[in-house]
Write a protein that holds these residues in place. Structure first.
Motif, PDB file in Angstrom:
ATOM      1  N   LEU A 132     -24.226   2.986  41.170  1.00 31.78           N
ATOM      2  CA  LEU A 132     -23.936   1.635  40.717  1.00 31.78           C
ATOM      3  C   LEU A 132     -23.041   0.941  41.740  1.00 31.78           C
ATOM      4  CD1 LEU A 132     -23.001   2.390  36.977  1.00 31.78           C
ATOM      5  CD2 LEU A 132     -25.255   1.903  37.931  1.00 31.78           C
ATOM      6  N   HIS A 145     -20.989  -5.766  38.202  1.00 32.13           N
ATOM      7  CA  HIS A 145     -22.080  -4.848  38.535  1.00 32.13           C
ATOM      8  C   HIS A 145     -23.225  -5.663  39.126  1.00 32.13           C
ATOM      9  CE1 HIS A 145     -25.640  -2.283  37.063  1.00 32.13           C
ATOM     10  NE2 HIS A 145     -25.151  -1.744  38.162  1.00 32.13           N
ATOM     11  N   GLU A 148     -27.895  -1.444  41.732  1.00 32.79           N
ATOM     12  CA  GLU A 148     -27.918   0.004  41.533  1.00 32.79           C
ATOM     13  C   GLU A 148     -29.114   0.616  42.250  1.00 32.79           C
ATOM     14  OE1 GLU A 148     -29.287   1.196  37.362  1.00 32.79           O
ATOM     15  OE2 GLU A 148     -28.572  -0.837  37.090  1.00 32.79           O
TER      16      GLU A 148
END
Length: 229
Positions: A132, A145, A148
């Motif tokens: 991630l 975030h 990934e």
């Protein structure tokens, strides 16, 4: 996808003041001073990474914390502390319950991004895990975030499969290798969760997001609606 913070994480975030420490105190010891008492016991740090995340020129610290209970599974949290010029730390962000890989974690900070690798299988013949990527957003004062990558490698047959997702552009890249044969296909992320803050981020039920294309083991490109490999 982010869940409400539990009491332990709320306690971490409520620690408002940074604690000064002398030059002989290690980064891990200084981190202990900045977090809640229930995470200060001897097994509280799984792994750490140090580097500048918010661009102020002072190294920050990322930690994966574990808290063992007498009953039930262990708690896991990803915690990021901002470094101060006096060598102290202050809590910047804390995840919700994290990923619980069956093997281990790796943390790395580079180019103002935090990379969290969760390894599910690793030996001389095979590797399986995902990474991630979190990057600091000055407007929200939190890490987000943004991408990934999933990696599956079979060393015995010299084969691999990789999925890379970019939540800033919604791009999805699937690549497969078998011996000297290699193929890569690009598509779009579908049912994307979007860019999520680290504060409260949870792994449970998250998984790898679907995309508009896949590559099966015969290197055939499957469109959305087909069966993923």
């Amino acid at each position: 996808m982010a869940a409400l913070l539990g009491p332990a994480v709320l306690a971490l975030l409520c620690v408002g003041g940074a604690h000064a420490a002398d030059g002989n105190t290690s980064a891990e010891q200084r981190a202990r001073l900045a977090i809640a008492p229930e995470f200060r016991h001897s097994d509280f740090v799984w792994t750490t990474a140090e580097g500048d995340l918010n661009g102020d020129g002072v190294p920050d610290l990322a930690l994966l914390l574990t808290r063992h209970k007498e009953e039930g599974p262990r708690e896991e949290r990803l915690l990021v502390l901002t470094g101060r010029a006096d060598g102290s730390y202050q809590v910047l962000s804390a995840s919700g319950e994290f990923c619980h890989p069956s093997k281990f974690y790796n943390l790395d900070i580079k180019n103002n991004s935090l990379f969290v690798q969760a390894v599910f299988y690793a030996d001389a013949a095979r590797f399986s895990g995902f990474t991630l990527q979190f990057r600091y957003n000055a407007k929200t004062k939190d890490l987000e975030h943004i991408g990934e990558q999933q990696d599956d490698e079979d060393y015995s047959s010299n084969a691999s499969y990789r999925v890379s997702l970019n939540y800033l552009t919604n791009a999805a890249i699937h690549s497969r290798r078998a011996g000297k044969k290699y193929k890569e296909v690009r598509g779009r992320i579908t049912d994307a969760p979007g860019v999520l803050p680290l504060n409260g981020f949870v792994c449970e039920g998250y998984g790898m997001t679907s995309s508009s294309v896949y590559l099966d083991e015969s290197f055939k490109v499957l469109k959305k609606g087909g069966t993923p490999p």
